[in-house]
Design a protein around this motif. Structure first.
Motif, PDB file in Angstrom:
ATOM      1  N   ALA A 101      69.447  37.321  28.542  1.00 27.36           N
ATOM      2  CA  ALA A 101      69.653  37.994  27.260  1.00 27.36           C
ATOM      3  C   ALA A 101      69.198  39.443  27.315  1.00 27.36           C
ATOM      4  N   PHE A 102      68.137  39.731  28.077  1.00 29.61           N
ATOM      5  CA  PHE A 102      67.597  41.093  28.159  1.00 29.61           C
ATOM      6  C   PHE A 102      68.124  41.858  29.365  1.00 29.61           C
ATOM      7  N   ASN A 103      69.105  41.311  30.030  1.00 30.44           N
ATOM      8  CA  ASN A 103      69.702  41.982  31.193  1.00 30.44           C
ATOM      9  C   ASN A 103      71.143  42.354  30.865  1.00 30.44           C
ATOM     10  N   PRO A 104      71.609  43.533  31.287  1.00 26.71           N
ATOM     11  CA  PRO A 104      73.022  43.866  31.032  1.00 26.71           C
ATOM     12  C   PRO A 104      73.949  42.807  31.596  1.00 26.71           C
ATOM     13  N   ILE A 110      69.543  36.435  39.008  1.00 23.69           N
ATOM     14  CA  ILE A 110      68.606  36.544  37.887  1.00 23.69           C
ATOM     15  C   ILE A 110      68.204  35.136  37.468  1.00 23.69           C
ATOM     16  N   PHE A 111      66.909  34.891  37.537  1.00 25.71           N
ATOM     17  CA  PHE A 111      66.414  33.555  37.222  1.00 25.71           C
ATOM     18  C   PHE A 111      65.457  33.578  36.023  1.00 25.71           C
ATOM     19  N   PHE A 112      64.276  34.129  36.207  1.00 28.40           N
ATOM     20  CA  PHE A 112      63.271  34.074  35.142  1.00 28.40           C
ATOM     21  C   PHE A 112      62.772  35.466  34.741  1.00 28.40           C
ATOM     22  N   TRP A 113      63.391  36.513  35.270  1.00 21.76           N
ATOM     23  CA  TRP A 113      62.974  37.877  34.943  1.00 21.76           C
ATOM     24  C   TRP A 113      64.189  38.790  35.021  1.00 21.76           C
ATOM     25  N   PRO A 114      64.415  39.637  34.007  1.00 23.75           N
ATOM     26  CA  PRO A 114      65.574  40.543  34.050  1.00 23.75           C
ATOM     27  C   PRO A 114      65.479  41.518  35.221  1.00 23.75           C
ATOM     28  N   ARG A 115      66.613  41.789  35.839  1.00 22.53           N
ATOM     29  CA  ARG A 115      66.630  42.775  36.916  1.00 22.53           C
ATOM     30  C   ARG A 115      66.622  44.189  36.333  1.00 22.53           C
ATOM     31  N   ILE A 116      67.333  44.359  35.216  1.00 23.77           N
ATOM     32  CA  ILE A 116      67.363  45.637  34.497  1.00 23.77           C
ATOM     33  C   ILE A 116      67.134  45.337  33.024  1.00 23.77           C
ATOM     34  N   TRP A 117      66.046  45.850  32.483  1.00 23.49           N
ATOM     35  CA  TRP A 117      65.757  45.586  31.069  1.00 23.49           C
ATOM     36  C   TRP A 117      66.719  46.363  30.183  1.00 23.49           C
ATOM     37  N   SER A 118      67.295  45.678  29.213  1.00 19.23           N
ATOM     38  CA  SER A 118      68.239  46.313  28.295  1.00 19.23           C
ATOM     39  C   SER A 118      68.297  45.531  26.991  1.00 19.23           C
ATOM     40  N   LEU A 119      68.520  46.249  25.899  1.00 21.46           N
ATOM     41  CA  LEU A 119      68.677  45.630  24.583  1.00 21.46           C
ATOM     42  C   LEU A 119      70.123  45.698  24.099  1.00 21.46           C
ATOM     43  N   ASP A 120      71.041  46.026  25.009  1.00 22.76           N
ATOM     44  CA  ASP A 120      72.443  46.195  24.625  1.00 22.76           C
ATOM     45  C   ASP A 120      73.039  44.917  24.047  1.00 22.76           C
ATOM     46  N   ASN A 121      72.677  43.777  24.613  1.00 26.49           N
ATOM     47  CA  ASN A 121      73.217  42.514  24.103  1.00 26.49           C
ATOM     48  C   ASN A 121      72.805  42.274  22.660  1.00 26.49           C
ATOM     49  N   PHE A 122      71.543  42.585  22.360  1.00 28.88           N
ATOM     50  CA  PHE A 122      71.048  42.387  20.998  1.00 28.88           C
ATOM     51  C   PHE A 122      71.623  43.441  20.050  1.00 28.88           C
ATOM     52  N   LYS A 123      71.789  44.678  20.535  1.00 33.03           N
ATOM     53  CA  LYS A 123      72.393  45.717  19.700  1.00 33.03           C
ATOM     54  C   LYS A 123      73.810  45.337  19.315  1.00 33.03           C
ATOM     55  N   HIS A 124      74.533  44.779  20.274  1.00 34.85           N
ATOM     56  CA  HIS A 124      75.907  44.358  19.983  1.00 34.85           C
ATOM     57  C   HIS A 124      75.922  43.203  18.986  1.00 34.85           C
ATOM     58  N   ALA A 125      74.950  42.290  19.128  1.00 32.79           N
ATOM     59  CA  ALA A 125      74.895  41.149  18.212  1.00 32.79           C
ATOM     60  C   ALA A 125      74.538  41.589  16.797  1.00 32.79           C
ATOM     61  N   PHE A 126      73.708  42.635  16.682  1.00 33.13           N
ATOM     62  CA  PHE A 126      73.256  43.079  15.365  1.00 33.13           C
ATOM     63  C   PHE A 126      74.104  44.200  14.776  1.00 33.13           C
ATOM     64  N   GLN A 127      75.157  44.617  15.483  1.00 35.43           N
ATOM     65  CA  GLN A 127      75.933  45.742  14.966  1.00 35.43           C
ATOM     66  C   GLN A 127      76.924  45.323  13.877  1.00 35.43           C
ATOM     67  N   ALA A 128      77.098  44.033  13.692  1.00 34.19           N
ATOM     68  CA  ALA A 128      77.997  43.571  12.628  1.00 34.19           C
ATOM     69  C   ALA A 128      77.475  44.022  11.269  1.00 34.19           C
ATOM     70  N   ALA A 129      78.347  44.535  10.465  1.00 33.74           N
ATOM     71  CA  ALA A 129      77.945  45.095   9.168  1.00 33.74           C
ATOM     72  C   ALA A 129      77.377  44.031   8.241  1.00 33.74           C
ATOM     73  N   SER A 130      77.827  42.799   8.397  1.00 37.17           N
ATOM     74  CA  SER A 130      77.417  41.733   7.482  1.00 37.17           C
ATOM     75  C   SER A 130      76.235  40.918   7.996  1.00 37.17           C
ATOM     76  N   ILE A 131      75.606  41.350   9.076  1.00 36.68           N
ATOM     77  CA  ILE A 131      74.562  40.519   9.644  1.00 36.68           C
ATOM     78  C   ILE A 131      73.320  40.488   8.753  1.00 36.68           C
ATOM     79  N   GLY A 132      73.068  41.578   8.012  1.00 36.14           N
ATOM     80  CA  GLY A 132      71.934  41.579   7.089  1.00 36.14           C
ATOM     81  C   GLY A 132      72.132  40.564   5.969  1.00 36.14           C
ATOM     82  N   VAL A 133      73.338  40.516   5.429  1.00 40.92           N
ATOM     83  CA  VAL A 133      73.650  39.531   4.393  1.00 40.92           C
ATOM     84  C   VAL A 133      73.586  38.120   4.962  1.00 40.92           C
ATOM     85  N   ALA A 134      74.066  37.955   6.203  1.00 40.01           N
ATOM     86  CA  ALA A 134      74.040  36.642   6.840  1.00 40.01           C
ATOM     87  C   ALA A 134      72.609  36.150   7.024  1.00 40.01           C
TER      88      ALA A 134
END
Length: 300
Positions: A39-42, A51-75
């Motif tokens: 989840a924290f790896n691109p 990749i097993f138990f530690w990200p090779r490259i730390w990134s929050l892109d996956n979470f940013k994409h998940a939270f970019q929906a306009a209706s996620i706050g209402v959800a």
């Protein structure tokens, strides 16, 4: 007992038990650590493997994409509302119903329990259930998440079994002091039933929080979609987009290399988002599980 004082057979038995328990714990913990790492790896980098138990490259892109929906706050608000209100109402009403059903003097009590148990074996199906909800004007309303799930046959049976273990002399003493049924339930039964209530409340809350089916099939308004349904739709859209790009790009790998978020990485981020609130709540009710797991194991 001191381990050194045990016989050889007892030592072997304990060692095997500990090994089995450790293996079971690892089978639960290690896959979840892998999910967090992915989840924290691109996503594009994760497709290379390794990749097993530690990200090779730390990134929050996956979470940013998940939270970019306009209706996620209402959800989020919808999910929190249905989880809090639905859990409190379900636990309270189920406990009250179970308290009435555990009475041996209740007229038709055996018949009611038989009918409740019958609902655990047979269901009417999704289409008749949808037609029922539509006929009582629950579809496309926030109450479709709460009212149909107020009572659970399993919860009623668990509550009833627990209440039957409470000594009848407590109720008799309360009645002598002038307490009515509601006062007995609120001031005596509920305080003594905290373990079972905590267990049922957690299971009910998890069910409400993870339920995406109701929002997908019984609600058409975007403003009433809960978080789990919204994330499920985002995940399906990401997978469809991946298939489309794979077909359209052909041999032009430069287009695919620009995409750092994959459907698998988004799936892992979605799992972390949905599971995290439950993990944060669990430690506060964990101490009740040791008592709650013994429900129905002893009879006077």
């Amino acid at each position: 007992m001191d381990f050194h004082k045990l016989s050889v057979g007892e030592k072997v038995f304990k060692v095997i038990n500990y090994l089995i328990i450790i293996a079971l714990c690892l089978s639960i913990i290690l896959p979840f650590l892998n999910i967090i790492a992915l989840a924290f790896n691109p996503g594009k980098d994760a497709e290379k493997g390794g990749i097993f138990f530690w990200p090779r490259i730390w990134s929050l892109d996956n979470f940013k994409h998940a939270f970019q929906a306009a209706s996620i706050g209402v959800a989020f608000k919808i999910s929190i509302f249905r989880t809090v209100v639905g859990t409190i109402a379900s636990v309270l009403l189920s406990a009250m119903a179970a308290y009435a059903l555990k009475s041996k003097t209740l007229p038709g009590g055996r018949f009611f329990m038989m009918m409740i148990f019958f609902t655990m074996l047979f269901g009417g199906g999704t289409i008749p259930f949808y037609m029922l909800l539509k006929s009582i004007h629950l579809t496309d309303t926030i109450w479709v998440y709460i009212i149909p799930s107020l009572y659970s046959a399993w919860n009623l049976i668990v509550f009833r079994t627990f209440f039957q273990q409470i000594h009848a002399s407590l109720e008799e003493s309360a009645r002598i002091d002038g307490y009515n049924d509601m006062q007995i339930f609120m001031k005596i039964i509920m305080p003594l039933s905290r373990p079972v209530m905590a267990v049922i409340a957690l299971f009910t809350a998890v069910g409400h929080w993870n339920d995406w089916f109701t929002g997908a099939f019984f609600v058409r308004k975007e403003s009433l979609r809960p978080l789990s349904t919204l994330l499920q739709e985002m995940l399906m859209s990401a997978e469809a987009m991946r298939d489309t790009l794979n077909q359209a790009a052909g041999t032009r790998y430069d287009l695919l290399l620009k995409i750092q978020i994959t459907s698998n990485s988004l799936k892992m981020a979605t799992i972390v988002i949905v599971v995290t609130p439950i993990i944060l709540i669990y430690p506060f009710v964990q101490r009740y599980f040791a008592k709650g797991v013994m429900i129905g194991s002893m009879k006077e």
